[in-house]
Write an enzyme that holds these catalytic residues in place. Structure first.
Site, PDB file in Angstrom:
ATOM      1  N   GLU A 107       0.760  -1.166  -0.143  1.00  0.00           N
ATOM      2  CA  GLU A 107       0.068  -0.302  -0.164  1.00  0.00           C
ATOM      3  C   GLU A 107       0.955   1.151  -0.056  1.00  0.00           C
ATOM      4  O   GLU A 107       1.811   1.160   0.790  1.00  0.00           O
ATOM      5  CB  GLU A 107      -0.774  -0.184   1.197  1.00  0.00           C
ATOM      6  N   TYR A 119       7.748   2.109  -7.565  1.00  0.00           N
ATOM      7  CA  TYR A 119       7.507   0.937  -7.591  1.00  0.00           C
ATOM      8  C   TYR A 119       6.964   0.604  -9.232  1.00  0.00           C
ATOM      9  O   TYR A 119       7.094  -0.598  -9.300  1.00  0.00           O
ATOM     10  CB  TYR A 119       5.992   1.022  -6.795  1.00  0.00           C
TER      11      TYR A 119
END
Length: 148
Positions: A107, A119
């Site tokens: 998350e 990411y």
């Protein structure tokens, strides 16, 4: 040239990790949580990144069977922008692959553009939203996934 080391977090590292934690998060974990993660959680694996023998960042991952969840990753503000987070994340991903992980998730705050961009470099894609996930300001979390 600075000496860069990434290694498994040890109990003696927690004091320095807490400096990173408090500088990085609005609702930081306390030292007892790290202690429990290292000593009692068989699914947890934590790594630190050192520059010239000083801890400047850390990452945590839970591995259950072939699934992994990044619990947290942080770098001291004064060391951000040096690709240390990328090196630490890559190390953690490689560890997960060696452990037989086939899918990884995490998350990230919707407002954390820098982290989301990093990411994405590793193939993670948005998979959903966790509404009001962050307790400090009720910000939503973007769930990101990658098949390894």
């Amino acid at each position: 040239m600075a000496e860069l080391v990434i290694r498994k977090m040890e109990l003696d590292d927690i004091e320095q990790v807490m400096i990173v934690e408090k500088a990085s998060f609005a609702t930081p974990w306390n030292a007892a949580i790290f202690n429990q993660e290292i000593t009692d959680n068989r699914h947890a694996h934590y790594f630190i990144i050192e520059v010239d023998k000083s801890i400047v960042g850390y990452a945590g991952i839970w591995i259950v069977m072939d699934d992994a969840q990044i619990t947290n990753i942080a770098v001291l503000p004064s060391y951000r922008g040096m690709k240390l987070g990328e090196k630490l994340f890559q190390y953690t991903l490689q560890f997960a692959v060696k452990m037989g992980v086939t899918r990884l998730s995490l998350e990230v705050r919707e407002s954390n553009v820098v982290a989301k961009k990093m990411y994405s470099k590793f193939g993670l894609v948005p998979g959903g939203i966790r509404k009001n996930y962050y307790t400090d300001n009720q910000e939503d979390a973007l769930v990101m996934w990658v098949n390894l």
